[in-house]
Design a protein around this motif. Structure first.
Motif, PDB file in Angstrom:
ATOM      1  N   UNK A 326       0.826  -1.214   0.000  1.00  7.00           N
ATOM      2  CA  UNK A 326       0.000   0.000   0.000  1.00  7.00           C
ATOM      3  C   UNK A 326       0.855   1.256   0.000  1.00  7.00           C
ATOM      4  N   UNK A 327       1.796   1.345   0.927  1.00  8.97           N
ATOM      5  CA  UNK A 327       2.634   2.543   0.988  1.00  8.97           C
ATOM      6  C   UNK A 327       3.525   2.647  -0.246  1.00  8.97           C
ATOM      7  N   UNK A 328       3.991   1.499  -0.754  1.00 11.26           N
ATOM      8  CA  UNK A 328       4.822   1.492  -1.940  1.00 11.26           C
ATOM      9  C   UNK A 328       4.032   1.946  -3.166  1.00 11.26           C
ATOM     10  N   UNK A 329       2.779   1.493  -3.274  1.00 13.60           N
ATOM     11  CA  UNK A 329       1.926   1.881  -4.404  1.00 13.60           C
ATOM     12  C   UNK A 329       1.685   3.383  -4.409  1.00 13.60           C
ATOM     13  N   UNK A 330       1.409   3.943  -3.246  1.00  8.01           N
ATOM     14  CA  UNK A 330       1.136   5.382  -3.172  1.00  8.01           C
ATOM     15  C   UNK A 330       2.395   6.205  -3.417  1.00  8.01           C
ATOM     16  N   UNK A 331       3.528   5.682  -2.994  1.00 11.08           N
ATOM     17  CA  UNK A 331       4.805   6.351  -3.262  1.00 11.08           C
ATOM     18  C   UNK A 331       5.085   6.384  -4.760  1.00 11.08           C
ATOM     19  N   UNK A 332       4.890   5.241  -5.418  1.00  8.28           N
ATOM     20  CA  UNK A 332       5.126   5.158  -6.861  1.00  8.28           C
ATOM     21  C   UNK A 332       4.125   6.029  -7.612  1.00  8.28           C
ATOM     22  N   UNK A 333       2.853   6.031  -7.175  1.00  3.06           N
ATOM     23  CA  UNK A 333       1.837   6.869  -7.817  1.00  3.06           C
ATOM     24  C   UNK A 333       2.245   8.333  -7.780  1.00  3.06           C
ATOM     25  N   UNK A 334       2.720   8.781  -6.640  1.00  2.69           N
ATOM     26  CA  UNK A 334       3.171  10.180  -6.513  1.00  2.69           C
ATOM     27  C   UNK A 334       4.325  10.462  -7.470  1.00  2.69           C
ATOM     28  N   UNK A 335       5.239   9.512  -7.572  1.00  2.00           N
ATOM     29  CA  UNK A 335       6.400   9.689  -8.447  1.00  2.00           C
ATOM     30  C   UNK A 335       5.973   9.733  -9.912  1.00  2.00           C
ATOM     31  N   UNK A 336       5.046   8.856 -10.302  1.00  2.00           N
ATOM     32  CA  UNK A 336       4.586   8.801 -11.698  1.00  2.00           C
ATOM     33  C   UNK A 336       3.818  10.069 -12.067  1.00  2.00           C
ATOM     34  N   UNK A 337       2.905  10.509 -11.191  1.00  2.73           N
ATOM     35  CA  UNK A 337       2.105  11.703 -11.497  1.00  2.73           C
ATOM     36  C   UNK A 337       2.970  12.956 -11.533  1.00  2.73           C
ATOM     37  N   UNK A 338       3.991  12.981 -10.704  1.00  5.12           N
ATOM     38  CA  UNK A 338       4.913  14.124 -10.714  1.00  5.12           C
ATOM     39  C   UNK A 338       5.669  14.178 -12.037  1.00  5.12           C
ATOM     40  N   UNK A 339       6.015  13.006 -12.561  1.00  2.00           N
ATOM     41  CA  UNK A 339       6.746  12.946 -13.827  1.00  2.00           C
ATOM     42  C   UNK A 339       5.845  13.219 -15.018  1.00  2.00           C
ATOM     43  N   UNK A 340       4.616  12.711 -14.980  1.00  2.15           N
ATOM     44  CA  UNK A 340       3.721  12.849 -16.137  1.00  2.15           C
ATOM     45  C   UNK A 340       2.908  14.135 -16.095  1.00  2.15           C
ATOM     46  N   UNK A 341       2.732  14.700 -14.909  1.00  4.97           N
ATOM     47  CA  UNK A 341       1.947  15.918 -14.788  1.00  4.97           C
ATOM     48  C   UNK A 341       0.452  15.683 -14.760  1.00  4.97           C
ATOM     49  N   UNK A 342       0.027  14.410 -14.751  1.00  3.32           N
ATOM     50  CA  UNK A 342      -1.398  14.101 -14.717  1.00  3.32           C
ATOM     51  C   UNK A 342      -1.874  14.008 -13.268  1.00  3.32           C
ATOM     52  N   UNK A 343      -3.017  14.628 -12.973  1.00  4.69           N
ATOM     53  CA  UNK A 343      -3.528  14.651 -11.603  1.00  4.69           C
ATOM     54  C   UNK A 343      -4.296  13.365 -11.285  1.00  4.69           C
ATOM     55  N   UNK A 344      -3.612  12.461 -10.650  1.00  2.00           N
ATOM     56  CA  UNK A 344      -4.228  11.234 -10.131  1.00  2.00           C
ATOM     57  C   UNK A 344      -3.716  11.100  -8.701  1.00  2.00           C
ATOM     58  N   UNK A 345      -4.618  11.208  -7.742  1.00  2.00           N
ATOM     59  CA  UNK A 345      -4.178  11.327  -6.353  1.00  2.00           C
ATOM     60  C   UNK A 345      -4.547  10.151  -5.460  1.00  2.00           C
ATOM     61  N   UNK A 346      -5.432   9.280  -5.937  1.00  7.11           N
ATOM     62  CA  UNK A 346      -5.889   8.189  -5.069  1.00  7.11           C
ATOM     63  C   UNK A 346      -5.853   6.834  -5.779  1.00  7.11           C
ATOM     64  N   UNK A 347      -5.849   5.795  -4.972  1.00  6.95           N
ATOM     65  CA  UNK A 347      -5.969   4.428  -5.467  1.00  6.95           C
ATOM     66  C   UNK A 347      -7.161   3.795  -4.758  1.00  6.95           C
ATOM     67  N   UNK A 348      -8.107   3.295  -5.527  1.00  9.84           N
ATOM     68  CA  UNK A 348      -9.303   2.686  -4.957  1.00  9.84           C
ATOM     69  C   UNK A 348      -8.913   1.505  -4.047  1.00  9.84           C
ATOM     70  N   UNK A 349      -9.547   1.382  -2.882  1.00 12.33           N
ATOM     71  CA  UNK A 349      -9.225   0.261  -1.981  1.00 12.33           C
ATOM     72  C   UNK A 349      -9.344  -1.104  -2.651  1.00 12.33           C
ATOM     73  N   UNK A 350     -10.278  -1.243  -3.611  1.00 15.35           N
ATOM     74  CA  UNK A 350     -10.428  -2.522  -4.325  1.00 15.35           C
ATOM     75  C   UNK A 350      -9.175  -2.827  -5.143  1.00 15.35           C
ATOM     76  N   UNK A 351      -8.522  -1.782  -5.651  1.00 13.91           N
ATOM     77  CA  UNK A 351      -7.274  -1.967  -6.405  1.00 13.91           C
ATOM     78  C   UNK A 351      -6.170  -2.449  -5.477  1.00 13.91           C
ATOM     79  N   UNK A 352      -6.064  -1.827  -4.309  1.00 15.40           N
ATOM     80  CA  UNK A 352      -5.043  -2.238  -3.346  1.00 15.40           C
ATOM     81  C   UNK A 352      -5.281  -3.667  -2.867  1.00 15.40           C
ATOM     82  N   UNK A 353      -6.548  -4.038  -2.725  1.00 16.37           N
ATOM     83  CA  UNK A 353      -6.869  -5.421  -2.353  1.00 16.37           C
ATOM     84  C   UNK A 353      -6.426  -6.386  -3.449  1.00 16.37           C
TER      85      UNK A 353
END
Length: 451
Positions: A326-353
């Motif tokens: 979970x923490x790794x996914x959110x860390x990577x998401x922040x890194x990817x969105x920062x690089x791409x410039x696309x605003x995606x801030x959350x991951x659905x709990x069903x995805x993390x499951x």
């Protein structure tokens, strides 16, 4: 010798300090207030002394601290249209609270912002110099870049802290995509060689006929096409620092002999050189291959294995540290969105499951690819199940009872429903993904009452 001017020194410090000071007794009565605070409040000291603090200072909590005995540090207080950052400390004598001392660190937010800007400027300057050091010496990552707090990961981090200061050779083992290179960088950063070069060699990426010259360099005129003046090899470039031999299991036997000589004699011989030259390097090797099996098959030298395997660290796969997902996914998401410039801030709990259920054969590298793909595919600020690549999609449980027709209809309904969610109801896109005609799709939507 006792200081006979103690009271005078205290009074000078108290009255001439740049910051505001106030002292109250155990009843919240003001007993001292320095000139700076009086000037700020625009009050006469002779008037405020003996008054209750609530009648002197707006929004004060000094009397509360006296009652609770709990100190309040860096609390934001609003006085006379200014924000103040205040400390309130209870004063004790023989275990009893006898009053409190209050200090104001900044009299308004402009002063605080000025200092904050100064600190930011210093941090940016520090980051600039850090980047210069990274570019010069090659090591980019540290233990702070290795995200997670699972017991398996913490054990490895502690082990790295222990072995990094020495010059011992380290063998990193683990599946592809587990982040072995990050650990190699971290070992170098924590070592006494951290101001010296960190040089990476991907043993699997260099053609066999070039490997020797890449590792040990060559002299002018050593062979046809050789660069004028010769070229330094990776070991010469790493002199004084660390060389990271990634995928060492793919290194040909001819090069293994030379590597062994470096470890045994501390010297390398460039192609075309008359005599060897001394080098001082620490070796960190990594592999995802079973070296013991390669030794049995005579594809890897046993003596080299024991030289590089002084300290062995097994990097766990992602499925072995599920609690970090979970923490790794959110860390990577922040890194990817920062690089791409696309605003995606959350991951659905069903995805993390779903991530927790998936086996991750490609480990962290695969997780990064999945999240980057999902960021580009999603049309919202939250990554949902339908945004994931097909191979990550959950396997739907088919209806186990009933006729073959009923079971097939259930599977068909679930598939169409998933595809429609994935394309946000765009039926034209859905027909392409499903490989059916538009009229056929509309008929099935009506049949299964999907819309």
């Amino acid at each position: 010798m006792k200081n006979i001017y103690k009271e005078e020194i205290f009074e000078t410090l108290f009255e001439n300090a740049f910051h505001c000071f106030v002292v109250v007794d155990d009843q919240g009565i003001v007993t001292c207030m320095n000139n700076t605070y009086c000037d700020f409040l625009e009050v006469e000291k002779s008037v405020v002394l003996g008054m209750h603090v609530t009648d002197v200072i707006e929004n004060t909590r000094m009397h509360i601290v006296v009652k609770t005995g709990v100190e309040e540090i860096a609390d934001l207080q609003y006085i006379r249209n200014n924000h103040m950052i205040a400390n309130r400390i209870p004063v004790r004598s023989n275990g009893k609270i006898v009053g409190a001392v209050g200090t104001v660190l900044f009299r308004d937010t402009k002063e605080w912002m000025k200092m904050n800007s100064h600190i930011k400027d210093l941090l940016l300057e520090l980051e600039h110099y850090r980047n210069q050091m990274k570019n010069k010496h090659g090591a980019i990552y540290s233990l702070h870049d290795i995200v997670g707090s699972s017991p398996e990961l913490n054990e490895i981090k502690n082990k790295i802290k222990k072995i990094s200061p020495g010059d011992v050779s380290v063998l990193l083992r683990g599946e592809s995509g587990t982040g072995k290179e990050l650990f190699a960088h971290s070992i170098h950063q924590l070592s006494e060689r951290n101001m010296k070069p960190f040089v990476k060699v991907n043993c699997a990426a260099i053609p066999e006929h070039l490997l020797e010259s890449e590792l040990f360099g060559y002299k002018d005129g050593a062979f046809t096409g050789a660069k004028r003046g010769g070229k330094l090899g990776k070991f010469q470039l790493a002199n004084g620092g660390t060389i990271f031999l990634d995928e060492i299991g793919d290194m040909p036997l001819s090069a293994q002999v030379k590597i062994l000589r470096v470890l045994q004699e501390g010297e390398v011989e460039a192609v075309g050189a008359v005599e060897p030259e001394k080098v001082d390097v620490r070796i960190i090797a990594a592999t995802n291959q079973p070296l013991e099996q390669l030794i049995t098959e005579q594809q890897f030298r046993e003596d080299l294995f024991y030289r590089i395997n002084v300290v062995q660290i097994q990097i766990p796969s992602l499925r072995e540290r599920v609690e970090d997902l979970r923490v790794l996914s959110k860390f990577i998401l922040h890194k990817v969105t920062k690089r791409t410039g696309k605003r995606v801030i959350n991951i659905d709990p069903a995805v993390l499951d779903r991530f927790s259920e998936y086996k991750w054969p490609g480990n962290i590298r695969e997780l990064e690819n999945v999240l980057e793909s999902a960021v580009h595919l999603t049309s919202s600020e939250t990554i949902r199940l339908e945004d994931l690549p097909d191979h990550i999609q959950p396997v739907y449980t088919l209806k186990q009872k009933g006729t073959l027709k009923e079971i097939l209809e259930t599977a068909e309904k679930q598939t169409i429903e998933r595809i429609l969610k994935k394309v946000d109801g765009d039926k034209q896109k859905a027909t392409k993904l499903l490989g059916i005609g538009k009229s056929n799709l509309y008929e099935k939507i009506r049949k299964y009452e999907l819309q």
